[in-house]
Scaffold this motif. Structure first.
Motif, PDB file in Angstrom:
ATOM      1  N   PRO A 226       0.787  -1.232   0.000  1.00  0.00           N
ATOM      2  CA  PRO A 226       0.000   0.000   0.000  1.00  0.00           C
ATOM      3  C   PRO A 226       0.818   1.281   0.000  1.00  0.00           C
ATOM      4  O   PRO A 226       0.305   2.332  -0.378  1.00  0.00           O
ATOM      5  N   ALA A 227       2.107   1.225   0.430  1.00  0.00           N
ATOM      6  CA  ALA A 227       2.879   2.465   0.568  1.00  0.00           C
ATOM      7  C   ALA A 227       4.364   2.200   0.339  1.00  0.00           C
ATOM      8  O   ALA A 227       4.858   1.088   0.571  1.00  0.00           O
ATOM      9  N   LEU A 228       5.067   3.239  -0.082  1.00  0.00           N
ATOM     10  CA  LEU A 228       6.501   3.130  -0.333  1.00  0.00           C
ATOM     11  C   LEU A 228       7.256   2.777   0.943  1.00  0.00           C
ATOM     12  O   LEU A 228       8.235   2.018   0.920  1.00  0.00           O
ATOM     13  N   ALA A 229       6.800   3.305   2.067  1.00  0.00           N
ATOM     14  CA  ALA A 229       7.481   3.036   3.339  1.00  0.00           C
ATOM     15  C   ALA A 229       7.438   1.560   3.713  1.00  0.00           C
ATOM     16  O   ALA A 229       8.285   1.085   4.483  1.00  0.00           O
ATOM     17  N   ASP A 230       6.456   0.824   3.201  1.00  0.00           N
ATOM     18  CA  ASP A 230       6.318  -0.587   3.544  1.00  0.00           C
ATOM     19  C   ASP A 230       7.356  -1.465   2.848  1.00  0.00           C
ATOM     20  O   ASP A 230       7.565  -2.615   3.253  1.00  0.00           O
ATOM     21  N   VAL A 231       7.994  -0.939   1.811  1.00  0.00           N
ATOM     22  CA  VAL A 231       8.944  -1.742   1.032  1.00  0.00           C
ATOM     23  C   VAL A 231      10.061  -2.268   1.929  1.00  0.00           C
ATOM     24  O   VAL A 231      10.404  -3.454   1.893  1.00  0.00           O
ATOM     25  N   MET A 232      10.645  -1.412   2.750  1.00  0.00           N
ATOM     26  CA  MET A 232      11.749  -1.847   3.587  1.00  0.00           C
ATOM     27  C   MET A 232      11.278  -2.609   4.818  1.00  0.00           C
ATOM     28  O   MET A 232      12.014  -3.441   5.352  1.00  0.00           O
ATOM     29  N   ARG A 233      10.055  -2.360   5.273  1.00  0.00           N
ATOM     30  CA  ARG A 233       9.519  -3.170   6.377  1.00  0.00           C
ATOM     31  C   ARG A 233       9.393  -4.631   5.959  1.00  0.00           C
ATOM     32  O   ARG A 233       9.758  -5.547   6.697  1.00  0.00           O
ATOM     33  N   VAL A 234       8.868  -4.827   4.769  1.00  0.00           N
ATOM     34  CA  VAL A 234       8.730  -6.188   4.252  1.00  0.00           C
ATOM     35  C   VAL A 234      10.111  -6.818   4.042  1.00  0.00           C
ATOM     36  O   VAL A 234      10.321  -8.004   4.341  1.00  0.00           O
ATOM     37  N   PHE A 235      11.044  -6.029   3.551  1.00  0.00           N
ATOM     38  CA  PHE A 235      12.405  -6.538   3.344  1.00  0.00           C
ATOM     39  C   PHE A 235      13.009  -7.047   4.647  1.00  0.00           C
ATOM     40  O   PHE A 235      13.604  -8.137   4.691  1.00  0.00           O
ATOM     41  N   GLU A 236      12.878  -6.276   5.702  1.00  0.00           N
ATOM     42  CA  GLU A 236      13.453  -6.680   6.985  1.00  0.00           C
ATOM     43  C   GLU A 236      12.849  -7.991   7.475  1.00  0.00           C
ATOM     44  O   GLU A 236      13.556  -8.865   7.994  1.00  0.00           O
ATOM     45  N   VAL A 237      11.545  -8.156   7.311  1.00  0.00           N
ATOM     46  CA  VAL A 237      10.886  -9.382   7.752  1.00  0.00           C
ATOM     47  C   VAL A 237      11.403 -10.587   6.983  1.00  0.00           C
ATOM     48  O   VAL A 237      11.771 -11.623   7.571  1.00  0.00           O
ATOM     49  N   PHE A 238      11.464 -10.490   5.663  1.00  0.00           N
ATOM     50  CA  PHE A 238      11.868 -11.637   4.856  1.00  0.00           C
ATOM     51  C   PHE A 238      13.371 -11.904   4.953  1.00  0.00           C
ATOM     52  O   PHE A 238      13.798 -13.065   4.923  1.00  0.00           O
ATOM     53  N   ARG A 239      14.171 -10.858   5.075  1.00  0.00           N
ATOM     54  CA  ARG A 239      15.616 -11.079   5.165  1.00  0.00           C
ATOM     55  C   ARG A 239      15.984 -11.866   6.423  1.00  0.00           C
ATOM     56  O   ARG A 239      16.929 -12.665   6.412  1.00  0.00           O
ATOM     57  N   GLU A 240      15.237 -11.658   7.487  1.00  0.00           N
ATOM     58  CA  GLU A 240      15.509 -12.379   8.722  1.00  0.00           C
ATOM     59  C   GLU A 240      15.029 -13.831   8.671  1.00  0.00           C
ATOM     60  O   GLU A 240      15.523 -14.677   9.421  1.00  0.00           O
ATOM     61  N   GLY A 241      14.065 -14.131   7.790  1.00  0.00           N
ATOM     62  CA  GLY A 241      13.435 -15.449   7.829  1.00  0.00           C
ATOM     63  C   GLY A 241      13.822 -16.408   6.730  1.00  0.00           C
ATOM     64  O   GLY A 241      13.701 -17.629   6.903  1.00  0.00           O
ATOM     65  N   ILE A 340      20.771   5.759  -8.124  1.00  0.00           N
ATOM     66  CA  ILE A 340      21.400   6.200  -6.884  1.00  0.00           C
ATOM     67  C   ILE A 340      21.320   5.112  -5.826  1.00  0.00           C
ATOM     68  O   ILE A 340      20.522   4.185  -5.928  1.00  0.00           O
ATOM     69  N   ALA A 341      22.158   5.239  -4.799  1.00  0.00           N
ATOM     70  CA  ALA A 341      22.182   4.235  -3.743  1.00  0.00           C
ATOM     71  C   ALA A 341      22.621   4.849  -2.427  1.00  0.00           C
ATOM     72  O   ALA A 341      23.416   5.797  -2.400  1.00  0.00           O
ATOM     73  N   VAL A 342      22.105   4.299  -1.349  1.00  0.00           N
ATOM     74  CA  VAL A 342      22.569   4.599  -0.001  1.00  0.00           C
ATOM     75  C   VAL A 342      22.717   3.271   0.737  1.00  0.00           C
ATOM     76  O   VAL A 342      22.289   2.224   0.237  1.00  0.00           O
ATOM     77  N   THR A 343      23.334   3.296   1.907  1.00  0.00           N
ATOM     78  CA  THR A 343      23.434   2.070   2.689  1.00  0.00           C
ATOM     79  C   THR A 343      22.027   1.593   3.058  1.00  0.00           C
ATOM     80  O   THR A 343      21.115   2.406   3.252  1.00  0.00           O
ATOM     81  N   ILE A 344      21.864   0.286   3.152  1.00  0.00           N
ATOM     82  CA  ILE A 344      20.530  -0.295   3.319  1.00  0.00           C
ATOM     83  C   ILE A 344      19.833   0.252   4.560  1.00  0.00           C
ATOM     84  O   ILE A 344      18.626   0.517   4.546  1.00  0.00           O
ATOM     85  N   SER A 345      20.578   0.425   5.633  1.00  0.00           N
ATOM     86  CA  SER A 345      19.960   0.886   6.880  1.00  0.00           C
ATOM     87  C   SER A 345      19.365   2.284   6.761  1.00  0.00           C
ATOM     88  O   SER A 345      18.471   2.655   7.527  1.00  0.00           O
ATOM     89  N   ARG A 346      19.836   3.074   5.780  1.00  0.00           N
ATOM     90  CA  ARG A 346      19.349   4.447   5.636  1.00  0.00           C
ATOM     91  C   ARG A 346      18.286   4.582   4.555  1.00  0.00           C
ATOM     92  O   ARG A 346      17.810   5.677   4.282  1.00  0.00           O
ATOM     93  N   VAL A 347      17.924   3.467   3.912  1.00  0.00           N
ATOM     94  CA  VAL A 347      16.954   3.522   2.817  1.00  0.00           C
ATOM     95  C   VAL A 347      15.610   4.115   3.245  1.00  0.00           C
ATOM     96  O   VAL A 347      15.073   4.993   2.542  1.00  0.00           O
ATOM     97  N   PRO A 348      14.991   3.684   4.361  1.00  0.00           N
ATOM     98  CA  PRO A 348      13.667   4.235   4.690  1.00  0.00           C
ATOM     99  C   PRO A 348      13.654   5.760   4.819  1.00  0.00           C
ATOM    100  O   PRO A 348      12.778   6.421   4.247  1.00  0.00           O
ATOM    101  N   ALA A 349      14.611   6.319   5.560  1.00  0.00           N
ATOM    102  CA  ALA A 349      14.655   7.770   5.724  1.00  0.00           C
ATOM    103  C   ALA A 349      14.974   8.464   4.407  1.00  0.00           C
ATOM    104  O   ALA A 349      14.419   9.530   4.092  1.00  0.00           O
TER     105      ALA A 349
END
Length: 461
Positions: A226-241, A340-349
Motif C-alpha cells: 500500500p505504501a513506499l514506506a512498507d517496502v523496507m519493512r517487508v524486506f526486513e521481515v523476509f531477510r531475517e526469515g 542512486i544508492a545509499v546504505t541499506i539501513s538508511r533507505v527508509p529515511a
C-alpha cells in the motif's frame, strides 16, 4: 577513407573497419538518448594483437578511442560523438579454457552475459551476475562498468567474479593481471583498477571469470504493497526469515507501462501503489512454509495487500517479467534516469526525503520508481512529455539533479550505483568522490593513458 584510416588499414590489413552511416549510427550510441553519434569509423578487432595495433595507431595519429560492447549502458559511457574511433569487441566473443577444479573459465570481452550463463549451466555450475540486458550485454562492458543487477544481495557485483584480467593499456602495452589466482598478496591489484574504469585506462581483452555452484531451487514471490514506506519493512521481515537472492521493487506506474504492451496480464485483480518481487530458496521443494508465514505476518501488519508465490519455474519467469520489462517499456518515452544508492539501513529515511523532493520538483512530469532496493539501489526515471523538446527536458531534469544529489551527499550515498558515470553523470562525480580522490583518479589515468586517448571525456571531469 581518411588518411589516418588508410594508414590503419595498411598496418592491420585483416582488421574489419566500417565507416558507413548505418554503422556509425549503430555503434556510436548506447541506450542513452541525449547525444548524437558522430564517430570517425568502427573497428572490429578479432585478436589481441589487432587491439594493440589500434591503440598504437591512435597514439601516433592522436585519435580518441571509445570501447563498444553490447551498448546497454545508460550513462553515455559508450557514446562516440566527437570523431572518435569506436572499437567494438563483438567479434572477440570466444569462451576458452575451463578449469573445473578452480571453477574458472577464460573469456574474451565480447562474450554475451547469457552465453556465459549457459556455458556455466552446461558444466553444472552458474554465473550468477544477472540483469535484464543479459541477452545483449557483453562481458567486457560488464567489467568496465562493474555491472550489478538483480542478485547483488546474494552474489555481489561483477567485481566479485573476476579472477584475472588481460588488458591493453593506453600505451598499447599488454598486461596480465592476477592470472586467475585465488591468493596473490603481492602489492597493488591493478585488476580492480580496471573493473569499473569505463574504458578510461585501457581495454579489457580477456577475463578469467569465476563460476559458482548452482543455488538451491528458487521461488519467486510477488507482493502488492500500500505504501513506499512498507517496502523496507517487508524486506526486513523476509531477510531475517529466508535466504534471499533478489529483492526488487517497482511502482504501479511502472507496472502500467509493462501491462500497456499487452504481453502480460495484470498480476492481481486490484492494482496497488507499489510492488516487491522476492527470489528466495524454494519453500515448496524443501517442505518449508516459512515464506508463507512471513507473508501472513506482513499481511496482518497491513504492509502487504496481496501476493502470489510461483508454483513452477515457468511461473517464476513470468513473475520476473513484470520487473525486467520495465526499462524496455518506458524507453520510447526518453526517460531521464537517476541511478542512486545509499546504505541499506538508511533507505527508509532516504526514500521519505526523496519522495517529498521529487513530488515538489517534478509536478508536471511522470516519475517512474523501481530498483534493486535490497542493496540500497533506486532507479528514478522521469518521462519526457511528448511536446517538450529534448534539450529543454534534459535541462529541467538537471536543475533538479542539484537537489537530488545534494540529498544523496547528505546520506553518504552514490550518485551512480551501477550504471557508471560516463558522459551523463561526469560533472556530478564530486557528489560521491572527494577532491583528493578525483585528483588521484586523474593521476592514475595519466599513468595508464598518458596521451588521453582512452574514452576521453567519460567518468572524469
Amino acid at each position: 577513407m581518411s588518411q589516418p584510416l588508410t594508414r590503419l588499414h595498411q598496418q592491420l590489413p585483416q582488421l574489419v573497419l566500417r565507416s558507413d552511416d548505418d554503422s556509425r549510427q549503430h555503434y556510436g550510441l548506447d541506450w542513452t538518448r541525449y547525444y548524437q553519434p558522430a564517430p570517425l569509423a568502427i573497428a572490429l578487432p578479432g585478436t589481441v594483437a589487432e587491439v594493440q595495433g589500434i591503440v598504437r595507431w591512435a597514439r601516433e595519429h592522436k585519435v580518441a578511442l571509445v570501447p563498444s560492447g553490447g551498448r546497454t549502458g545508460l550513462s553515455g559511457g559508450a557514446v562516440a560523438a566527437s570523431g572518435e574511433l569506436v572499437v567494438s569487441f563483438e567479434r572477440m566473443n570466444r569462451i576458452g579454457e575451463f578449469d573445473r577444479v578452480a571453477r574458472t573459465v577464460q573469456c574474451e570481452p565480447g562474450v554475451v552475459t547469457a552465453a556465459l550463463q549457459q556455458f556455466a549451466a552446461g558444466k553444472g555450475l552458474c554465473y550468477p551476475v544477472d540483469f535484464a540486458s543479459s541477452g545483449s550485454s557483453q562481458l567486457g562492458g560488464n567489467i568496465a562498468t562493474n555491472a550489478g543487477g538483480i542478485k547483488v544481495i546474494r552474489y555481489g557485483m561483477t567485481r566479485e567474479w573476476v579472477a584475472g584480467l588481460t588488458v591493453v593499456t593506453g600505451t598499447g602495452e599488454l598486461l596480465e593481471l592476477n592470472r586467475g589466482l585465488a591468493k596473490n598478496n603481492t602489492g597493488y591489484d591493478f585488476r580492480h583498477l580496471f573493473v569499473g574504469s569505463e574504458g578510461t585506462l585501457g581495454f579489457v581483452v580477456g577475463a578469467c571469470m569465476k563460476l559458482a555452484l548452482p543455488p538451491p531451487p528458487q521461488a519467486v514471490l510477488l507482493l502488492a504493497l500500500p505504501a513506499l514506506a512498507d517496502v523496507m519493512r517487508v524486506f526486513e521481515v523476509f531477510r531475517e526469515g529466508v535466504a534471499l537472492s533478489a529483492y526488487e521493487f517497482f511502482s504501479d506506474q511502472a507496472l502500467g507501462y509493462v501491462l500497456a504492451r499487452g504481453q502480460q496480464p495484470a498480476p492481481f485483480d486490484v492494482r496497488a501503489p507499489f510492488y516487491v518481487l522476492l527470489e528466495l530458496d524454494d519453500p515448496t521443494h524443501s517442505g518449508d512454509d516459512t515464506a508463507l508465514k512471513l507473508f501472513e505476518r506482513c499481511l496482518e501488519q497491513g504492509w502487504v495487500l496481496d501476493g502470489v508465490l510461483s508454483q513452477s519455474a515457468q511461473q517464476a519467469q513470468q513473475l520476473w517479467r513484470y520487473r525486467e520489462s520495465i526499462s524496455e517499456s518506458i524507453t520510447p518515452y526518453t526517460p531521464y534516469k537517476n541511478d542512486i544508492a545509499v546504505t541499506i539501513s538508511r533507505v527508509p529515511a532516504f526514500i521519505a526525503s526523496l519522495d517529498a523532493l521529487l513530488a515538489a520538483n517534478y509536478p508536471d512530469f511522470e516519475v517512474i520508481w523501481y530498483g534493486h532496493i535490497g542493496d540500497g539501489n533506486l532507479h528514478i526515471n522521469v518521462l519526457k512529455p511528448p511536446a517538450l523538446p529534448l534539450e529543454a527536458f534534459r535541462e529541467a531534469c538537471e536543475q533538479v539533479n542539484e537537489q537530488v544529489f545534494a540529498l544523496v551527499r547528505d546520506f553518504g550515498g552514490s550518485m551512480s550505483a551501477e550504471h557508471g558515470v560516463g558522459l551523463l553523470k561526469r560533472d556530478y562525480l564530486s557528489v560521491s568522490r572527494s577532491e583528493q580522490e578525483i585528483l588521484l583518479m586523474q593521476g592514475i589515468k595519466n599513468v595508464f593513458d598518458p596521451d588521453g586517448i582512452m574514452n576521453p571525456g567519460k567518468l572524469l571531469p
